[in-house]
Design a protein around this motif. Sequence first.
Motif, mmCIF file in Angstrom:
data_model
loop_
_atom_site.group_PDB
_atom_site.id
_atom_site.type_symbol
_atom_site.label_atom_id
_atom_site.label_comp_id
_atom_site.label_asym_id
_atom_site.label_seq_id
_atom_site.Cartn_x
_atom_site.Cartn_y
_atom_site.Cartn_z
ATOM 1 N N SER A 184 -6.029 22.841 -18.478
ATOM 2 C CA SER A 184 -5.155 23.918 -18.933
ATOM 3 C C SER A 184 -4.024 24.090 -17.938
ATOM 4 C CB SER A 184 -5.939 25.223 -19.073
ATOM 5 O OG SER A 184 -6.567 25.545 -17.845
ATOM 6 N N SER A 185 -2.972 24.731 -18.408
ATOM 7 C CA SER A 185 -1.849 25.032 -17.523
ATOM 8 C C SER A 185 -1.294 26.405 -17.851
ATOM 9 C CB SER A 185 -0.733 23.984 -17.647
ATOM 10 O OG SER A 185 -0.124 24.051 -18.920
ATOM 11 N N THR B 195 3.642 27.456 -11.360
ATOM 12 C CA THR B 195 2.803 26.700 -12.272
ATOM 13 C C THR B 195 1.408 26.571 -11.681
ATOM 14 O OG1 THR B 195 3.384 24.590 -11.251
ATOM 15 C CG2 THR B 195 4.741 25.305 -13.094
ATOM 16 N N MET C 173 9.105 22.442 -20.139
ATOM 17 C CA MET C 173 9.731 23.616 -20.762
ATOM 18 C C MET C 173 10.979 23.242 -21.558
ATOM 19 S SD MET C 173 7.972 26.323 -20.429
ATOM 20 C CE MET C 173 8.966 27.797 -20.509
ATOM 21 N N ALA D 253 5.138 23.417 -24.442
ATOM 22 C CA ALA D 253 5.274 24.740 -23.810
ATOM 23 C C ALA D 253 6.684 25.298 -24.024
ATOM 24 C CB ALA D 253 4.949 24.670 -22.324
ATOM 25 N N ALA E 155 7.688 28.688 -25.893
ATOM 26 C CA ALA E 155 8.512 29.691 -25.203
ATOM 27 C C ALA E 155 9.746 30.064 -26.016
ATOM 28 C CB ALA E 155 8.928 29.167 -23.822
ATOM 29 N N SER F 286 2.584 30.678 -31.159
ATOM 30 C CA SER F 286 1.548 29.750 -30.722
ATOM 31 C C SER F 286 1.668 28.421 -31.458
ATOM 32 C CB SER F 286 0.173 30.350 -30.994
ATOM 33 O OG SER F 286 0.029 31.557 -30.305
ATOM 34 N N SER G 207 -1.400 25.984 -27.406
ATOM 35 C CA SER G 207 -0.480 26.649 -26.489
ATOM 36 C C SER G 207 -0.082 28.009 -27.055
ATOM 37 C CB SER G 207 0.769 25.777 -26.284
ATOM 38 O OG SER G 207 1.582 26.269 -25.257
ATOM 39 N N PRO H 227 2.141 31.830 -26.175
ATOM 40 C CA PRO H 227 3.032 32.581 -25.287
ATOM 41 C C PRO H 227 2.298 33.797 -24.732
ATOM 42 C CG PRO H 227 3.550 33.079 -27.569
ATOM 43 C CD PRO H 227 2.447 32.051 -27.595
ATOM 44 N N VAL I 122 3.474 30.740 -20.353
ATOM 45 C CA VAL I 122 2.972 29.958 -21.479
ATOM 46 C C VAL I 122 1.656 29.333 -21.021
ATOM 47 C CG1 VAL I 122 3.362 27.997 -23.019
ATOM 48 C CG2 VAL I 122 5.283 29.464 -22.365
ATOM 49 N N THR J 153 -1.358 26.732 -21.910
ATOM 50 C CA THR J 153 -1.647 25.553 -22.728
ATOM 51 C C THR J 153 -3.013 24.997 -22.357
ATOM 52 O OG1 THR J 153 0.712 25.009 -22.855
ATOM 53 C CG2 THR J 153 -0.842 23.252 -23.408
#
Length: 172
Positions: A15-16, A29, A49, A54, A58, A63, A89, A91, A101, A103
Amino acid sequence: NTLEVVNSLTQAVGSSLLLVSEEGTITGTVVARAAVAVSIEPAAAERVMREGLAGWVARRRESALVEDTLADTRWLRYESRLSVRSALSVPISSGADLVAVLTLVHDEPGHFGEYHLRMLESAATQIALPLRNAQVSDSRLRLAERQTLLLEVLASTARPLDPNETAQAAAE
């Protein structure tokens, strides 16, 4: 902690969390894989981005559920030790402001479903509050540091000094 919890609840393999400022720039990040959190390079985060999933989330503030990353043009492929075949993902917003965001990824196509999507969308408001508080705290800290510096410069230039000493004090 947030990434560890969502990975556990969804059985995501990674995940991020891309943190976004009020101006829309990336401020931080965090990536979690196998319960290990690491930062990613700013250039890679900016590219995601700009061109990736993501960024799509954004810009649209909605989603995205990707059943197969090989068939979805929003998924940005780049060198990684992690094979990603499905993604989710969402927001993270505070009022009208995008805060981050989130993900999630998995190595099997179709891993994430509507249940995962609804769960993360519901959790997004809870995730936004501490992130927004941290952003406000950071902004106040930066403002206090700038004010302190300004006061030091003003105090050093208020004393009668010769011009060379004044310039040296201002430079310091």
